[in-house]
Design a protein around this motif. Structure first.
Motif, PDB file in Angstrom:
ATOM      1  N   ARG A  87       0.823  -1.206   0.000  1.00  0.00           N
ATOM      2  CA  ARG A  87       0.000   0.000   0.000  1.00  0.00           C
ATOM      3  C   ARG A  87       0.857   1.256   0.000  1.00  0.00           C
ATOM      4  O   ARG A  87       0.504   2.255  -0.607  1.00  0.00           O
ATOM      5  N   ARG A  88       1.955   1.184   0.704  1.00  0.00           N
ATOM      6  CA  ARG A  88       2.796   2.352   0.834  1.00  0.00           C
ATOM      7  C   ARG A  88       4.240   1.913   1.067  1.00  0.00           C
ATOM      8  O   ARG A  88       4.474   0.900   1.722  1.00  0.00           O
ATOM      9  N   ILE A  89       5.186   2.673   0.529  1.00  0.00           N
ATOM     10  CA  ILE A  89       6.587   2.414   0.822  1.00  0.00           C
ATOM     11  C   ILE A  89       7.084   3.561   1.681  1.00  0.00           C
ATOM     12  O   ILE A  89       6.903   4.727   1.343  1.00  0.00           O
ATOM     13  N   VAL A  90       7.669   3.234   2.794  1.00  0.00           N
ATOM     14  CA  VAL A  90       8.120   4.264   3.718  1.00  0.00           C
ATOM     15  C   VAL A  90       9.625   4.140   3.938  1.00  0.00           C
ATOM     16  O   VAL A  90      10.233   3.111   3.637  1.00  0.00           O
ATOM     17  N   GLU A  91      10.207   5.210   4.486  1.00  0.00           N
ATOM     18  CA  GLU A  91      11.639   5.200   4.712  1.00  0.00           C
ATOM     19  C   GLU A  91      11.948   4.624   6.084  1.00  0.00           C
ATOM     20  O   GLU A  91      12.539   5.275   6.919  1.00  0.00           O
ATOM     21  N   GLY A  92      11.488   3.417   6.329  1.00  0.00           N
ATOM     22  CA  GLY A  92      11.713   2.803   7.627  1.00  0.00           C
ATOM     23  C   GLY A  92      13.083   2.169   7.687  1.00  0.00           C
ATOM     24  O   GLY A  92      13.669   1.833   6.662  1.00  0.00           O
ATOM     25  N   LYS A  93      13.591   2.004   8.914  1.00  0.00           N
ATOM     26  CA  LYS A  93      14.913   1.420   9.075  1.00  0.00           C
ATOM     27  C   LYS A  93      14.879  -0.068   8.739  1.00  0.00           C
ATOM     28  O   LYS A  93      15.713  -0.566   8.002  1.00  0.00           O
ATOM     29  N   ASP A  94      13.896  -0.782   9.289  1.00  0.00           N
ATOM     30  CA  ASP A  94      13.811  -2.197   8.938  1.00  0.00           C
ATOM     31  C   ASP A  94      12.440  -2.650   8.440  1.00  0.00           C
ATOM     32  O   ASP A  94      12.293  -3.771   7.984  1.00  0.00           O
ATOM     33  N   HIS A  95      11.463  -1.799   8.509  1.00  0.00           N
ATOM     34  CA  HIS A  95      10.152  -2.136   7.932  1.00  0.00           C
ATOM     35  C   HIS A  95       9.781  -1.074   6.914  1.00  0.00           C
ATOM     36  O   HIS A  95       9.341   0.005   7.269  1.00  0.00           O
ATOM     37  N   GLN A  96       9.972  -1.386   5.650  1.00  0.00           N
ATOM     38  CA  GLN A  96       9.771  -0.380   4.610  1.00  0.00           C
ATOM     39  C   GLN A  96       8.423  -0.476   3.915  1.00  0.00           C
ATOM     40  O   GLN A  96       8.045   0.395   3.168  1.00  0.00           O
ATOM     41  N   LEU A  97       7.725  -1.593   4.133  1.00  0.00           N
ATOM     42  CA  LEU A  97       6.504  -1.810   3.370  1.00  0.00           C
ATOM     43  C   LEU A  97       5.278  -1.799   4.264  1.00  0.00           C
ATOM     44  O   LEU A  97       5.200  -2.554   5.228  1.00  0.00           O
ATOM     45  N   ASP A  98       4.337  -0.927   3.929  1.00  0.00           N
ATOM     46  CA  ASP A  98       3.045  -0.911   4.578  1.00  0.00           C
ATOM     47  C   ASP A  98       2.141  -1.783   3.710  1.00  0.00           C
ATOM     48  O   ASP A  98       1.736  -1.380   2.634  1.00  0.00           O
ATOM     49  N   CYS A  99       1.904  -3.010   4.149  1.00  0.00           N
ATOM     50  CA  CYS A  99       1.242  -4.002   3.301  1.00  0.00           C
ATOM     51  C   CYS A  99      -0.133  -4.375   3.815  1.00  0.00           C
ATOM     52  O   CYS A  99      -0.408  -4.293   5.005  1.00  0.00           O
ATOM     53  N   LYS A 100      -0.964  -4.820   2.877  1.00  0.00           N
ATOM     54  CA  LYS A 100      -2.191  -5.495   3.253  1.00  0.00           C
ATOM     55  C   LYS A 100      -1.928  -6.970   3.018  1.00  0.00           C
ATOM     56  O   LYS A 100      -1.759  -7.411   1.887  1.00  0.00           O
ATOM     57  N   VAL A 101      -1.823  -7.725   4.099  1.00  0.00           N
ATOM     58  CA  VAL A 101      -1.434  -9.132   4.011  1.00  0.00           C
ATOM     59  C   VAL A 101      -2.678 -10.006   4.041  1.00  0.00           C
ATOM     60  O   VAL A 101      -3.561  -9.807   4.881  1.00  0.00           O
ATOM     61  N   ASP A 102      -2.732 -10.972   3.127  1.00  0.00           N
ATOM     62  CA  ASP A 102      -3.847 -11.920   3.058  1.00  0.00           C
ATOM     63  C   ASP A 102      -4.059 -12.598   4.402  1.00  0.00           C
ATOM     64  O   ASP A 102      -3.161 -13.222   4.927  1.00  0.00           O
ATOM     65  N   GLY A 103      -5.231 -12.483   4.964  1.00  0.00           N
ATOM     66  CA  GLY A 103      -5.560 -13.173   6.196  1.00  0.00           C
ATOM     67  C   GLY A 103      -5.047 -12.517   7.456  1.00  0.00           C
ATOM     68  O   GLY A 103      -5.308 -12.976   8.554  1.00  0.00           O
ATOM     69  N   ALA A 104      -4.285 -11.439   7.313  1.00  0.00           N
ATOM     70  CA  ALA A 104      -3.706 -10.810   8.498  1.00  0.00           C
ATOM     71  C   ALA A 104      -3.993  -9.309   8.564  1.00  0.00           C
ATOM     72  O   ALA A 104      -3.841  -8.684   9.610  1.00  0.00           O
ATOM     73  N   GLY A 105      -4.378  -8.712   7.449  1.00  0.00           N
ATOM     74  CA  GLY A 105      -4.671  -7.284   7.465  1.00  0.00           C
ATOM     75  C   GLY A 105      -3.439  -6.432   7.242  1.00  0.00           C
ATOM     76  O   GLY A 105      -2.439  -6.893   6.688  1.00  0.00           O
ATOM     77  N   GLU A 106      -3.522  -5.193   7.688  1.00  0.00           N
ATOM     78  CA  GLU A 106      -2.419  -4.260   7.433  1.00  0.00           C
ATOM     79  C   GLU A 106      -1.245  -4.532   8.350  1.00  0.00           C
ATOM     80  O   GLU A 106      -1.410  -4.793   9.536  1.00  0.00           O
ATOM     81  N   MET A 107      -0.064  -4.468   7.768  1.00  0.00           N
ATOM     82  CA  MET A 107       1.113  -4.836   8.517  1.00  0.00           C
ATOM     83  C   MET A 107       2.353  -4.188   7.923  1.00  0.00           C
ATOM     84  O   MET A 107       2.439  -4.011   6.715  1.00  0.00           O
ATOM     85  N   MET A 108       3.304  -3.851   8.775  1.00  0.00           N
ATOM     86  CA  MET A 108       4.578  -3.356   8.284  1.00  0.00           C
ATOM     87  C   MET A 108       5.488  -4.554   8.041  1.00  0.00           C
ATOM     88  O   MET A 108       5.648  -5.404   8.914  1.00  0.00           O
ATOM     89  N   VAL A 109       6.070  -4.624   6.844  1.00  0.00           N
ATOM     90  CA  VAL A 109       6.883  -5.784   6.479  1.00  0.00           C
ATOM     91  C   VAL A 109       8.249  -5.312   5.979  1.00  0.00           C
ATOM     92  O   VAL A 109       8.364  -4.276   5.333  1.00  0.00           O
ATOM     93  N   THR A 110       9.259  -6.098   6.301  1.00  0.00           N
ATOM     94  CA  THR A 110      10.605  -5.803   5.829  1.00  0.00           C
ATOM     95  C   THR A 110      10.730  -6.185   4.357  1.00  0.00           C
ATOM     96  O   THR A 110      10.350  -7.289   3.956  1.00  0.00           O
ATOM     97  N   ALA A 111      11.273  -5.275   3.550  1.00  0.00           N
ATOM     98  CA  ALA A 111      11.322  -5.491   2.098  1.00  0.00           C
ATOM     99  C   ALA A 111      12.089  -6.743   1.711  1.00  0.00           C
ATOM    100  O   ALA A 111      11.725  -7.443   0.784  1.00  0.00           O
ATOM    101  N   GLN A 112      13.159  -7.058   2.436  1.00  0.00           N
ATOM    102  CA  GLN A 112      13.985  -8.220   2.074  1.00  0.00           C
ATOM    103  C   GLN A 112      13.272  -9.546   2.309  1.00  0.00           C
ATOM    104  O   GLN A 112      13.768 -10.594   1.917  1.00  0.00           O
ATOM    105  N   PHE A 113      12.131  -9.511   3.011  1.00  0.00           N
ATOM    106  CA  PHE A 113      11.422 -10.751   3.329  1.00  0.00           C
ATOM    107  C   PHE A 113      10.282 -11.025   2.361  1.00  0.00           C
ATOM    108  O   PHE A 113       9.477 -11.917   2.596  1.00  0.00           O
ATOM    109  N   VAL A 114      10.196 -10.247   1.278  1.00  0.00           N
ATOM    110  CA  VAL A 114       9.134 -10.505   0.298  1.00  0.00           C
ATOM    111  C   VAL A 114       9.755 -10.691  -1.090  1.00  0.00           C
ATOM    112  O   VAL A 114      10.896 -10.334  -1.330  1.00  0.00           O
TER     113      VAL A 114
END
Ligand SMILES: [Zn+2]
Length: 117
Positions: A87-114
Motif C-alpha cells: 500500500r505504501r513504501i516508507v523510509e523505515g529502518k527495517d520495515h519499509q513496506l506498509d502491506c495489506k497481508v492476506d488473512g492478516a490485514g495491514e502490517m509493516m513488512v521488511t522489504a527483504q522478506f518478500v
C-alpha cells in the motif's frame, strides 16, 4: 491533420488533465489549478526499496512472503508464500513496506522478506 507537439508535459497528478503547461520551473494545470515542480516529484519517488531478489518494489505491487514471519506481539505466523499488496513504501529502518497481508490485514513488512509476485 498532424499536430506537432514541441514539448510534452506529463498529465496532471491531481486530475489527470492533459492540458498542463509549463510556467518557469513549475508545471501548472489549468483545470484544477494544481501547480507542482516536476523535479521535486522525481525525488519523492527515489526510495530504493528492494525485495529478496533485488527487484525494485513500488506501491501497488503484489508480493509474496519469502519466509515465515512472526508477527510481533502475537502468536500469529505469516507463512512463506502468503500474498500481500504493497500500500505504501516508507523510509523505515527495517520495515519499509506498509502491506495489506492476506488473512492478516495491514502490517509493516521488511522489504527483504518478500518477493515480487
Ligand atoms: Zn489538474
Amino acid at each position: 491533420m498532424n499536430k506537432i507537439t514541441i514539448m510534452s508535459t506529463p498529465p496532471c497528478p491531481q486530475c489527470q488533465s492533459e492540458y498542463v503547461y509549463q510556467d518557469q520551473a513549475n508545471l501548472v494545470c489549468p483545470e484544477c489549478a494544481y501547480e507542482w515542480n516536476p523535479v521535486d516529484s522525481g525525488e519523492d519517488e527515489a526510495l530504493n526499496v528492494k525485495d529478496a531478489n533485488g527487484t525494485l518494489l513500488q506501491e501497488g505491487d503484489k508480493v509474496t512472503l519469502a519466509k515465515d514471519l512472526k508477527v510481533k506481539g502475537s502468536s500469529l505466523v505469516l507463512k512463506i508464500g502468503t500474498k500481500a499488496l504493497i500500500r505504501r513504501i516508507v523510509e523505515g529502518k527495517d520495515h519499509q513496506l506498509d502491506c495489506k497481508v492476506d488473512g492478516a490485514g495491514e502490517m509493516m513488512v521488511t522489504a527483504q522478506f518478500v518477493k515480487k509476485a
